[in-house]
Design a protein around this motif. Structure first.
Motif, PDB file in Angstrom:
ATOM      1  N   THR A 121      -8.953   3.015   1.100  1.00  0.00           N
ATOM      2  CA  THR A 121      -8.612   3.133   2.736  1.00  0.00           C
ATOM      3  C   THR A 121      -9.015   3.149   3.166  1.00  0.00           C
ATOM      4  OG1 THR A 121      -7.407   5.271   2.230  1.00  0.00           O
ATOM      5  CG2 THR A 121      -5.980   3.424   1.577  1.00  0.00           C
ATOM      6  N   LYS A 178      -1.772  -3.782  -6.883  1.00  0.00           N
ATOM      7  CA  LYS A 178      -1.316  -4.597  -5.627  1.00  0.00           C
ATOM      8  C   LYS A 178      -1.807  -5.520  -5.285  1.00  0.00           C
ATOM      9  CE  LYS A 178      -1.447   0.664  -4.428  1.00  0.00           C
ATOM     10  NZ  LYS A 178      -1.955   1.911  -2.844  1.00  0.00           N
ATOM     11  N   GLN A 210       1.761  -1.691   0.570  1.00  0.00           N
ATOM     12  CA  GLN A 210       0.539  -0.056  -0.082  1.00  0.00           C
ATOM     13  C   GLN A 210       1.201   1.541   0.221  1.00  0.00           C
ATOM     14  OE1 GLN A 210      -2.964   0.915  -0.407  1.00  0.00           O
ATOM     15  NE2 GLN A 210      -3.214   2.838   0.079  1.00  0.00           N
ATOM     16  N   PHE A 211       1.673   1.094   1.309  1.00  0.00           N
ATOM     17  CA  PHE A 211       2.670   2.337   0.981  1.00  0.00           C
ATOM     18  C   PHE A 211       3.816   2.610  -0.123  1.00  0.00           C
ATOM     19  CE2 PHE A 211       0.361   1.807   4.793  1.00  0.00           C
ATOM     20  CZ  PHE A 211      -0.418   3.246   4.948  1.00  0.00           C
ATOM     21  N   SER A 212       3.829   1.430  -0.705  1.00  0.00           N
ATOM     22  CA  SER A 212       5.344   1.907  -1.799  1.00  0.00           C
ATOM     23  C   SER A 212       5.205   1.999  -3.186  1.00  0.00           C
ATOM     24  CB  SER A 212       6.190   0.999  -1.714  1.00  0.00           C
ATOM     25  OG  SER A 212       5.366  -0.847  -1.928  1.00  0.00           O
ATOM     26  N   SER A 213       3.691   1.855  -3.505  1.00  0.00           N
ATOM     27  CA  SER A 213       3.335   1.791  -4.763  1.00  0.00           C
ATOM     28  C   SER A 213       2.469   2.957  -4.817  1.00  0.00           C
ATOM     29  CB  SER A 213       3.124   0.469  -5.573  1.00  0.00           C
ATOM     30  OG  SER A 213       2.590   0.333  -6.404  1.00  0.00           O
ATOM     31  N   LYS A 214       1.811   3.098  -5.592  1.00  0.00           N
ATOM     32  CA  LYS A 214       1.161   4.246  -6.588  1.00  0.00           C
ATOM     33  C   LYS A 214       0.329   3.747  -7.551  1.00  0.00           C
ATOM     34  CE  LYS A 214       3.260   9.012  -4.920  1.00  0.00           C
ATOM     35  NZ  LYS A 214       2.830  10.133  -6.033  1.00  0.00           N
ATOM     36  N   ALA A 215       0.561   2.245  -6.986  1.00  0.00           N
ATOM     37  CA  ALA A 215      -0.372   0.767  -8.682  1.00  0.00           C
ATOM     38  C   ALA A 215      -2.181   1.162  -8.370  1.00  0.00           C
ATOM     39  CB  ALA A 215       0.080   0.024  -8.549  1.00  0.00           C
ATOM     40  N   SER A 216      -2.331   0.757  -9.126  1.00  0.00           N
ATOM     41  CA  SER A 216      -3.867   0.444  -8.827  1.00  0.00           C
ATOM     42  C   SER A 216      -4.377  -0.415  -8.103  1.00  0.00           C
ATOM     43  CB  SER A 216      -4.975  -0.217 -10.253  1.00  0.00           C
ATOM     44  OG  SER A 216      -4.090  -1.026 -10.798  1.00  0.00           O
ATOM     45  N   ASN A 255      -0.153   4.051   9.606  1.00  0.00           N
ATOM     46  CA  ASN A 255      -0.138   4.426   7.969  1.00  0.00           C
ATOM     47  C   ASN A 255       1.704   5.636   8.489  1.00  0.00           C
ATOM     48  OD1 ASN A 255      -2.459   5.894   6.956  1.00  0.00           O
ATOM     49  ND2 ASN A 255      -3.029   5.752   9.197  1.00  0.00           N
ATOM     50  N   LYS A 256       2.375   5.755   7.637  1.00  0.00           N
ATOM     51  CA  LYS A 256       3.340   6.733   6.876  1.00  0.00           C
ATOM     52  C   LYS A 256       3.122   7.827   8.139  1.00  0.00           C
ATOM     53  CE  LYS A 256       5.504   6.224   3.241  1.00  0.00           C
ATOM     54  NZ  LYS A 256       5.523   6.793   1.570  1.00  0.00           N
TER      55      LYS A 256
END
Length: 344
Positions: free
Chosen positions: A201, A171, A161-167, A211-212
């Motif tokens: 989310t 994911k 979730q936090f390492s990618s902006k993929a769909s 969360n980040k």
């Protein structure tokens, strides 16, 4: 049965208490009628339980605490250990709570125990013997391994979730690979919930606890606590299976945690298949998971996890994890911590 209203069906029900609720009972008994026991408080809930004379089940509480009690290599339960003593005292006060005279409590607003302190201690000793001292280590180990596997599974979800902006779809493809190579176990419930989380989310409040940014101290402890919440329905399902021979068992779980309630609603169960010989149980979801993943364009990826070749590979991964006492968790946790600390 439909024509004869006198047909008797044996059933049993019990309310499971978690560590929080079990620990509240001592305060309730010692400060009964205190002014801070306001409407809507946890102590008001305990009052409601007493007035309805319910049954109680400590299975989840004892499983939840097993890892904490014996994580340092202790072989035996002993009250000389402060952690063990805390569990013992919670069970002792719970036994007293169960024995409160129902009629006198309702009619006279008085607490009167129907067993002596010695009897409460004896019942507590019996519970400890049943769960921690007899031949239940295989069952307890099963749940600890399951808890560790789900902890690892959750770490993988947050890594992706936090390492990618993929769909959300892409994911999930990464998560399927994580399950195949790192977790080894196909958890249908967690995969469905993960996809809902990737899509939105906000739809899975429980997973939003991580969360980040911010202080990541104690991260593993936070994740392990969340993993215990994911085990709630599994302990309930296990209890249904254990009790199947004698009666119809209706399990209940007491919690004021809204996020836990929402989590359970995300994968509603309409029934359970029980195997008489092996004691295996398979929950049946209201959701048609095959259709669900097919509509998301992920059915082919999902089916790959179930091929004979991949099942064998997953079995090897699962065995390696248990043999190594889940060392993989620390490795993957370091990766997650780095991802969460990266604010870009």
């Amino acid at each position: 049965m439909l024509r004869n209203s006198s047909v008797q069906i044996q059933y049993d029900y019990s309310i499971m208490l978690d560590t929080n609720y079990t620990s509240y009972i001592e305060t309730f008994l010692k400060k009964f009628n205190a002014s801070n026991f306001s409407e809507g408080s946890i102590y008001k809930t305990l009052d409601i339980l007493l007035r309805n004379n319910f049954n109680y089940d400590y299975t989840y509480y004892l499983i939840e605490n097993y890892k904490n009690l014996f994580s340092s290599g202790e072989e035996m339960f002993t009250t000389s250990n402060p952690k063990h003593l805390a569990v013992y005292e919670n069970l002792y006060y719970s036994e007293l709570f169960k024995s409160i005279n129902h009629g006198k409590y309702i009619n006279g607003n008085k607490i009167e125990f129907m067993i002596s302190e010695n009897e409460a201690k004896q019942k507590t000793d019996e519970l400890i013997n049943i769960f921690y001292k007899n031949n239940n280590k295989d069952v307890l180990r099963m749940f600890i391994d399951m808890h560790q596997s789900i902890t690892l599974h959750l770490i993988g979800i947050w890594q992706i979730q936090f390492s990618s902006k993929a769909s959300a779809k892409n994911k999930m493809k990464k998560l399927f690979e994580f399950v195949k190579h790192k977790v080894g176990i196909y958890y249908e419930r967690e995969l469905v919930i993960a996809l809902k989380y990737f899509e939105d989310t906000k739809s899975v409040g429980m997973l939003n606890k991580i969360n980040k940014g911010g202080n990541q101290e104690g991260l593993l402890g936070k994740i392990e606590n969340i993993a215990w919440d994911f085990l709630v329905p599994r302990v309930i399902e296990f209890q249904i299976n254990v009790n199947k021979e004698k009666s119809f068992f209706i399990p209940l779980f007491l919690s004021h945690d809204k996020k836990l309630k929402d989590l359970i609603r995300l994968f509603k169960i309409k029934g359970i298949l029980l195997h008489k010989e092996t004691n295996e149980f398979i929950p049946i979801s209201e959701l048609n998971t095959t259709k669900f993943f097919e509509e998301k364009g992920l059915l082919e990826c999902l089916e790959m996890l179930k091929t004979d070749e991949v099942i064998e590979e997953r079995s090897r991964v699962r065995k390696k994890n248990t043999d190594n006492n889940f060392e993989v968790i620390n490795n993957e946790l370091r990766k997650l911590t780095q991802i969460l600390d990266n604010k870009r």
